[in-house]
Motif scaffolding. Structure first.
Motif, PDB file in Angstrom:
ATOM      1  N   SER A   1       8.716  16.611 -26.485  1.00  0.00           N
ATOM      2  CA  SER A   1       8.296  18.009 -26.423  1.00  0.00           C
ATOM      3  C   SER A   1       7.058  18.102 -25.539  1.00  0.00           C
ATOM      4  O   SER A   1       6.339  17.112 -25.360  1.00  0.00           O
ATOM      5  CB  SER A   1       7.969  18.524 -27.824  1.00  0.00           C
ATOM      6  OG  SER A   1       9.135  18.486 -28.632  1.00  0.00           O
ATOM      7  N   SER A   2       6.795  19.286 -24.994  1.00  0.00           N
ATOM      8  CA  SER A   2       5.644  19.453 -24.096  1.00  0.00           C
ATOM      9  C   SER A   2       4.961  20.786 -24.361  1.00  0.00           C
ATOM     10  O   SER A   2       5.475  21.629 -25.101  1.00  0.00           O
ATOM     11  CB  SER A   2       6.108  19.345 -22.638  1.00  0.00           C
ATOM     12  OG  SER A   2       7.133  20.282 -22.362  1.00  0.00           O
TER      13      SER A   2
ATOM     14  N   LYS B   1      14.745  33.207 -26.197  1.00  0.00           N
ATOM     15  CA  LYS B   1      15.290  31.886 -26.491  1.00  0.00           C
ATOM     16  C   LYS B   1      16.459  31.540 -25.572  1.00  0.00           C
ATOM     17  O   LYS B   1      16.525  30.442 -24.999  1.00  0.00           O
ATOM     18  CB  LYS B   1      15.719  31.869 -27.962  1.00  0.00           C
ATOM     19  CG  LYS B   1      16.408  30.648 -28.438  1.00  0.00           C
ATOM     20  CD  LYS B   1      16.541  30.729 -29.961  1.00  0.00           C
ATOM     21  CE  LYS B   1      17.780  30.015 -30.440  1.00  0.00           C
ATOM     22  NZ  LYS B   1      17.958  30.152 -31.894  1.00  0.00           N
ATOM     23  N   GLU B   2      17.366  32.471 -25.406  1.00  0.00           N
ATOM     24  CA  GLU B   2      18.538  32.221 -24.554  1.00  0.00           C
ATOM     25  C   GLU B   2      18.120  32.105 -23.084  1.00  0.00           C
ATOM     26  O   GLU B   2      18.661  31.283 -22.341  1.00  0.00           O
ATOM     27  CB  GLU B   2      19.586  33.331 -24.735  1.00  0.00           C
ATOM     28  CG  GLU B   2      20.254  33.336 -26.106  1.00  0.00           C
ATOM     29  CD  GLU B   2      20.838  31.967 -26.491  1.00  0.00           C
ATOM     30  OE1 GLU B   2      21.474  31.323 -25.633  1.00  0.00           O
ATOM     31  OE2 GLU B   2      20.624  31.539 -27.647  1.00  0.00           O
TER      32      GLU B   2
ATOM     33  N   GLU C   1       5.066  26.055 -26.102  1.00  0.00           N
ATOM     34  CA  GLU C   1       5.594  24.722 -26.413  1.00  0.00           C
ATOM     35  C   GLU C   1       7.090  24.673 -26.114  1.00  0.00           C
ATOM     36  O   GLU C   1       7.832  25.574 -26.501  1.00  0.00           O
ATOM     37  CB  GLU C   1       5.361  24.379 -27.900  1.00  0.00           C
ATOM     38  CG  GLU C   1       5.890  22.994 -28.253  1.00  0.00           C
ATOM     39  CD  GLU C   1       5.762  22.641 -29.742  1.00  0.00           C
ATOM     40  OE1 GLU C   1       5.211  23.462 -30.521  1.00  0.00           O
ATOM     41  OE2 GLU C   1       6.222  21.550 -30.126  1.00  0.00           O
ATOM     42  N   TRP C   2       7.509  23.635 -25.441  1.00  0.00           N
ATOM     43  CA  TRP C   2       8.948  23.388 -25.263  1.00  0.00           C
ATOM     44  C   TRP C   2       9.346  22.384 -26.319  1.00  0.00           C
ATOM     45  O   TRP C   2       8.935  21.223 -26.267  1.00  0.00           O
ATOM     46  CB  TRP C   2       9.212  22.858 -23.860  1.00  0.00           C
ATOM     47  CG  TRP C   2      10.655  22.409 -23.595  1.00  0.00           C
ATOM     48  CD1 TRP C   2      11.761  22.603 -24.374  1.00  0.00           C
ATOM     49  CD2 TRP C   2      11.106  21.692 -22.441  1.00  0.00           C
ATOM     50  NE1 TRP C   2      12.870  22.050 -23.771  1.00  0.00           N
ATOM     51  CE2 TRP C   2      12.504  21.488 -22.595  1.00  0.00           C
ATOM     52  CE3 TRP C   2      10.482  21.211 -21.285  1.00  0.00           C
ATOM     53  CZ2 TRP C   2      13.268  20.811 -21.639  1.00  0.00           C
ATOM     54  CZ3 TRP C   2      11.239  20.537 -20.335  1.00  0.00           C
ATOM     55  CH2 TRP C   2      12.621  20.355 -20.509  1.00  0.00           C
ATOM     56  N   LYS C   3      10.114  22.839 -27.299  1.00  0.00           N
ATOM     57  CA  LYS C   3      10.589  21.964 -28.361  1.00  0.00           C
ATOM     58  C   LYS C   3      11.795  21.203 -27.841  1.00  0.00           C
ATOM     59  O   LYS C   3      12.784  21.814 -27.449  1.00  0.00           O
ATOM     60  CB  LYS C   3      10.928  22.787 -29.599  1.00  0.00           C
ATOM     61  CG  LYS C   3       9.686  23.452 -30.197  1.00  0.00           C
ATOM     62  CD  LYS C   3       9.986  24.086 -31.536  1.00  0.00           C
ATOM     63  CE  LYS C   3       8.736  24.648 -32.181  1.00  0.00           C
ATOM     64  NZ  LYS C   3       7.770  23.631 -32.628  1.00  0.00           N
TER      65      LYS C   3
ATOM     66  N   SER D   1      21.384  23.076 -27.669  1.00  0.00           N
ATOM     67  CA  SER D   1      21.220  24.430 -28.217  1.00  0.00           C
ATOM     68  C   SER D   1      19.882  24.630 -28.926  1.00  0.00           C
ATOM     69  O   SER D   1      19.479  25.759 -29.183  1.00  0.00           O
ATOM     70  CB  SER D   1      22.383  24.754 -29.160  1.00  0.00           C
ATOM     71  OG  SER D   1      22.433  23.790 -30.199  1.00  0.00           O
ATOM     72  N   ASP D   2      19.175  23.539 -29.255  1.00  0.00           N
ATOM     73  CA  ASP D   2      17.854  23.700 -29.896  1.00  0.00           C
ATOM     74  C   ASP D   2      16.721  23.192 -28.993  1.00  0.00           C
ATOM     75  O   ASP D   2      15.643  22.864 -29.478  1.00  0.00           O
ATOM     76  CB  ASP D   2      17.827  22.999 -31.259  1.00  0.00           C
ATOM     77  CG  ASP D   2      18.124  21.502 -31.150  1.00  0.00           C
ATOM     78  OD1 ASP D   2      18.517  21.046 -30.057  1.00  0.00           O
ATOM     79  OD2 ASP D   2      17.958  20.791 -32.161  1.00  0.00           O
ATOM     80  N   SER D   3      16.970  23.150 -27.696  1.00  0.00           N
ATOM     81  CA  SER D   3      15.930  22.720 -26.755  1.00  0.00           C
ATOM     82  C   SER D   3      15.480  23.912 -25.913  1.00  0.00           C
ATOM     83  O   SER D   3      16.133  24.276 -24.937  1.00  0.00           O
ATOM     84  CB  SER D   3      16.467  21.596 -25.857  1.00  0.00           C
ATOM     85  OG  SER D   3      15.438  21.094 -25.039  1.00  0.00           O
TER      86      SER D   3
END
Ligand code: ADP
Ligand code: DP6
Ligand code: CO
Length: 324
Positions: A30-31, A127-128, A150-152, A160-162
């Motif tokens: 993550s960043s 998010k999309e 934050e990029w999770k 789909s969760d990034s």
């Protein structure tokens, strides 16, 4: 069928360095970044059934097959979302040096994601949109939002969760980010190539992964507490570790130039005098110096005296995506 969007670049305080999936652009860590007010891209996309191919203009110049193919590959993701088969004319202006370590790929693909999806009538939420921008360039997923982001990294294979999430509003904490230009030429090793070689060959990469997770936690804590010293120390350490991994790669490489070290030295000297300023460096020789607004003048004047400094751009936290 036509839309224009504006996106700002961002500077990572905790770096994204390495992919676990290159096709989907999924990161290994993550960043965390700050979106910048001064540097941005404006992109217009128009889909037209009369076109037989995509056309890409950057800064008023029609680009050749390689650059256009990258844009086409990105537009294919958007076309897939709608089932549309039309080609498009993309016209983009970078108000930031291209491919010089100033994150043009971040503002470039965030603007392209917003303009192209809007032009095809898609109403994507943050998010999309972040996930779509990520497919163009990883760092672009953070430029959807303003302020601290934050990029999770996510854990799912399909990505789909990034995506990025805003963690602090643009106006909530004013910091000064001085972008010190020593070199505006295009870099020799693009970020994409550099991180790939590092992941594949550098024995230091494991050390990076371990440290960066911990540093992200500390940086987030520092932001929550508005503790500038804690944030500054953490972001500087993180940047140095990222660059250290490239020296272990095969063949080894580095992005720094003599002037890069001169600036680092100057900032460390300021710190020894009690002024809190810290450096971070992306995949290029230019340095970003982060300080508190009260110290901005002093830092500017000191750096400006270095001969190899060509120009200093004084940035502050900037906004997220907008449509024109
Ligand atoms: P940077 O440090 O500028 O982000 P990168 O190597 O990450 O450098 O990315 C540079 C690449 O990003 C360019 O070669 C180009 O393919 C792409 N790029 C830059 N600006 C734009 C734009 N406005 N629209 C589309 N793609 C862009
Ligand atoms: C050092 O987002 O430019 O600036 O995902 O391959 O397009 P691709 O790379 P990119 O990499 C940015 C690397 C970095 C650190 C960061 O911005 O987090
Ligand atoms: Co980039």
């Amino acid at each position: 069928m036509k839309a224009t969007a504006k996106a700002h670049t961002n500077i990572a305080l905790i770096k994204y360095w390495g992919k676990r999936n290159e096709e989907l652009i999924l990161p290994t860590n993550s960043s965390l970044s700050i979106t910048l007010d001064l540097f941005y891209t404006e992109t217009t996309v128009e889909f037209d059934e009369r076109l037989t191919t995509d056309i890409f203009y950057l800064n008023g110049e029609e680009k050749g097959t390689d650059e256009t193919a990258k844009v086409s590959r990105f537009l294919n993701h958007v076309r897939k979302l709608t089932g549309d088969t039309r080609f498009a004319i993309v016209s983009s202006q970078n108000h930031v040096p291209t491919a010089a370590g100033f994150a043009s790929s971040a503002s470039g693909y965030a603007a392209l994601a917003a303009a192209s999806s809007k032009a095809l009538g898609l109403e994507l939420d943050g998010k999309e949109l972040s996930k779509l921008a990520r497919r163009g360039s990883g760092s672009a997923c953070r430029s959807i939002y303003g302020g601290f982001v934050e990029w999770k990294k996510g854990v799912k294979e399909d990505g789909s969760d990034s995506y990025a999430v805003p963690i602090l509003d643009q106006k909530a904490w004013n910091l000064s980010i001085l972008s010190v230009m020593i070199e505006s030429k295009q870099k020799k090793i693009l970020s994409r190539e550099g991180m790939k070689r590092t992941v594949q060959t550098s024995p230091f990469y494991d050390g990076w992964l371990k440290a960066t997770e911990q540093e992200l936690r500390i940086a987030k804590k520092a932001i929550e507490k508005r503790d500038f010293e804690m944030l500054g120390e953490t972001l500087e350490k993180n940047a140095f570790k990222m660059h250290a991994t490239t020296l272990g790669a095969d063949p080894p490489f580095f992005y720094w130039q003599p002037a890069t070290l001169e600036i680092i030295d100057c900032v460390q000297h300021l710190r020894s005098q009690g002024l809190l300023a810290y450096v971070t460096i992306d995949a290029g020789p230019n340095v970003k110096v982060i300080c508190q607004p009260d110290d901005e003048r002093k830092v500017f004047q000191t750096l400006n005296e270095i001969d190899s400094v060509k120009e200093i751009f004084v940035c502050h936290p900037g906004p997220g995506i907008s449509y024109l």
